[in-house]
Design a protein around this motif. Structure first.
Motif, mmCIF file in Angstrom:
data_model
loop_
_atom_site.group_PDB
_atom_site.id
_atom_site.type_symbol
_atom_site.label_atom_id
_atom_site.label_comp_id
_atom_site.label_asym_id
_atom_site.label_seq_id
_atom_site.Cartn_x
_atom_site.Cartn_y
_atom_site.Cartn_z
ATOM 1 N N ARG A 13 9.487 -3.062 -4.285
ATOM 2 C CA ARG A 13 9.489 -4.502 -3.413
ATOM 3 C C ARG A 13 8.821 -4.135 -2.206
ATOM 4 O O ARG A 13 7.877 -5.133 -1.928
ATOM 5 N N ALA A 14 8.796 -3.172 -1.788
ATOM 6 C CA ALA A 14 8.293 -2.922 -0.046
ATOM 7 C C ALA A 14 6.852 -2.635 -0.378
ATOM 8 O O ALA A 14 6.013 -3.294 0.335
ATOM 9 N N PHE B 48 14.017 3.131 -6.412
ATOM 10 C CA PHE B 48 12.783 2.712 -7.245
ATOM 11 C C PHE B 48 12.365 1.211 -6.996
ATOM 12 O O PHE B 48 11.348 0.817 -6.400
ATOM 13 N N ASP B 49 13.774 0.467 -7.205
ATOM 14 C CA ASP B 49 13.154 -1.055 -6.864
ATOM 15 C C ASP B 49 13.149 -1.484 -5.418
ATOM 16 O O ASP B 49 11.939 -2.173 -5.412
ATOM 17 N N ARG C 127 10.880 5.455 2.580
ATOM 18 C CA ARG C 127 12.159 6.032 1.897
ATOM 19 C C ARG C 127 12.374 6.160 0.291
ATOM 20 O O ARG C 127 12.072 5.004 -0.082
ATOM 21 N N GLY C 128 12.436 7.193 -0.249
ATOM 22 C CA GLY C 128 12.428 7.125 -1.579
ATOM 23 C C GLY C 128 11.272 7.778 -2.231
ATOM 24 O O GLY C 128 11.210 7.781 -3.545
ATOM 25 N N ALA D 165 4.739 -4.064 -2.683
ATOM 26 C CA ALA D 165 4.417 -5.214 -3.103
ATOM 27 C C ALA D 165 4.229 -6.300 -1.959
ATOM 28 O O ALA D 165 3.413 -7.222 -1.948
ATOM 29 N N GLN D 166 4.863 -6.099 -0.993
ATOM 30 C CA GLN D 166 4.630 -6.756 0.211
ATOM 31 C C GLN D 166 3.473 -6.407 1.185
ATOM 32 O O GLN D 166 3.405 -7.317 1.872
ATOM 33 N N LEU D 167 2.871 -5.251 1.120
ATOM 34 C CA LEU D 167 1.988 -4.864 1.904
ATOM 35 C C LEU D 167 0.694 -5.434 1.493
ATOM 36 O O LEU D 167 0.355 -5.530 0.455
ATOM 37 N N PRO D 168 0.196 -6.124 2.636
ATOM 38 C CA PRO D 168 -1.001 -7.088 2.070
ATOM 39 C C PRO D 168 -2.336 -6.259 1.679
ATOM 40 O O PRO D 168 -3.189 -6.616 0.960
ATOM 41 N N TRP D 169 -2.194 -4.976 1.838
ATOM 42 C CA TRP D 169 -3.562 -4.177 1.519
ATOM 43 C C TRP D 169 -3.137 -3.405 0.186
ATOM 44 O O TRP D 169 -4.194 -2.653 -0.244
ATOM 45 N N VAL D 170 -2.127 -3.571 -0.288
ATOM 46 C CA VAL D 170 -1.703 -3.120 -1.787
ATOM 47 C C VAL D 170 -2.109 -4.352 -2.484
ATOM 48 O O VAL D 170 -1.197 -5.280 -2.576
ATOM 49 N N ILE D 171 -3.228 -4.138 -3.219
ATOM 50 C CA ILE D 171 -3.591 -5.353 -4.132
ATOM 51 C C ILE D 171 -2.743 -5.642 -5.398
ATOM 52 O O ILE D 171 -2.557 -6.801 -5.569
#
Length: 354
Positions: free
Chosen positions: A94-95, A89-90, A138-139, A97-103
């Motif tokens: 985190r992954a 989950f964590d 993954r996850g 949140a780092q994507l620029p198209w995930v607002i």
């Protein structure tokens, strides 16, 4: 008016980091994000130096910030519910949140684990981003996507209501009515300078025209002209955000609801005018309305839902989800207490990704 350097004795800072004056300053900037310090001081009955110094403290401590983003009516936007394996989950949060198209990213307590707001150039790109990139992490056990259709209100419309209407009238008018429909077509072509301007203002929406010109490599006059044009044409919007748990809004509730189609427009617009509602959007799927409310605590849920039942007889709430933490909001990575940590410039997903 307070003299320069004086602090109102009646507004001591609470243990949260916000004083009443701080909340009033945030409210003023929510209405007019690029108002001058003189205009803000006049509205708050303080001098410009005090207003500037207060804001510098709030921003440096991550308590409040002004950001810019492309108007959603120029993009395809969706809300993605993600279920994760507990052990990952964590890492997944985190992954993403780092994507620029995930607002935005919300960690929630409900029948899914994460709620994402994502953007793409078109429906095809959206599908590839959700199923290929998010689903491929993954996850991630499953995803469920709801396409955003009509926006009745969004986070930039919400107010702390810390200043009276008379004070608000002293501020320059900078935001029009929000209602618009999301686009399902490719975005208008932007120049590199337009992208650079948006990224710079995303990090600091109150950046001076001189500094803005220096950052994007144009003159101060050109930077001013470009920004005013983009604001006039509603290509970008500015908003003042804050660390909501520290400002006393410790409970964020997400509702999936259904309204008969003939009442959807009226209900969505009326919800947008409700003080507690931060987001009111019609979406695809059997539950056609998505609503987010900011409340002071969990005890506020029952009275708020009683208000919904009284005011909106056609609204059927099908699911209530509580946000546990917001790791990202409109491109800003946030600490567990809601403080702004770092800005991730927003960008569309690569169309070639799988």
């Amino acid at each position: 008016m307070q003299e320069s350097g004086d602090e109102p004795a009646s507004t001591p800072e609470s243990d949260t980091g916000f004083s009443e004056l701080d909340l009033a300053l945030v409210d003023a900037l929510q209405s007019a994000p690029r108002a001058t310090w003189t205009q803000l001081g006049r509205a708050l009955d303080i001098d410009a130096t005090t207003a500037s110094r207060r804001w510098d403290r709030l921003r440096s401590q991550g308590l409040a910030w002004v950001t810019a983003y492309e108007r959603p009516h120029t993009a395809t936007v969706a809300f993605v519910e993600v279920r994760c394996t507990p052990q990952r989950f964590d890492a997944v949060s985190r992954a993403l949140a780092q994507l620029p198209w995930v607002i935005s990213v919300e960690e929630v307590a409900g029948d899914f684990d994460l709620l994402l707001a994502v953007t793409a150039a078109d429906l095809h790109s959206l599908g590839r981003a959700v199923h290929g990139t998010i689903g491929g992490l993954r996850g991630v056990r499953s995803t469920h996507t709801r396409l955003g259709l009509t926006v009745f209100s969004e986070g930039g419309d919400w107010r702390t209501h810390a200043i009276p209407s008379g004070s608000r009238a002293l501020l320059p008018e900078s935001r029009g009515a929000t209602r618009f429909t999301y686009s399902t077509h490719t975005q208008t072509r932007r120049t590199p300078h337009d992208h650079a301007l948006r990224a710079a203002l995303g990090n600091d929406g109150r950046m001076s025209y001189k500094d803005l010109g220096a950052v994007i490599g144009v003159s101060e006059y050109t930077a001013r002209r470009r920004l005013l044009r983009m604001l006039r044409d509603r290509e970008i919007t500015l908003r003042c955000d804050l660390a909501h748990p520290l400002a006393g809004y410790r409970t964020s509730v997400l509702y999936r609801a259904a309204v008969p189609h003939q009442y959807l427009e009226h209900t969505g617009a009326a919800l947008a005018r409700t003080d507690q509602v931060r987001l009111s959007i019609s979406v695809s799927g059997p539950y056609n309305l998505f609503v987010m409310a900011w409340l002071h605590d969990l005890n506020g849920i029952s009275p708020f839902e009683a208000l919904l039942a009284e005011r909106f007889p056609h609204l059927q709430v099908h699911d209530r989800t509580i946000a546990l933490h917001t790791p990202k909001r409109m491109g800003w990575l946030l600490a567990p207490d809601g403080r702004a940590l770092r800005y991730v410039p927003l960008a569309l997903p690569d169309r070639t990704q799988h």
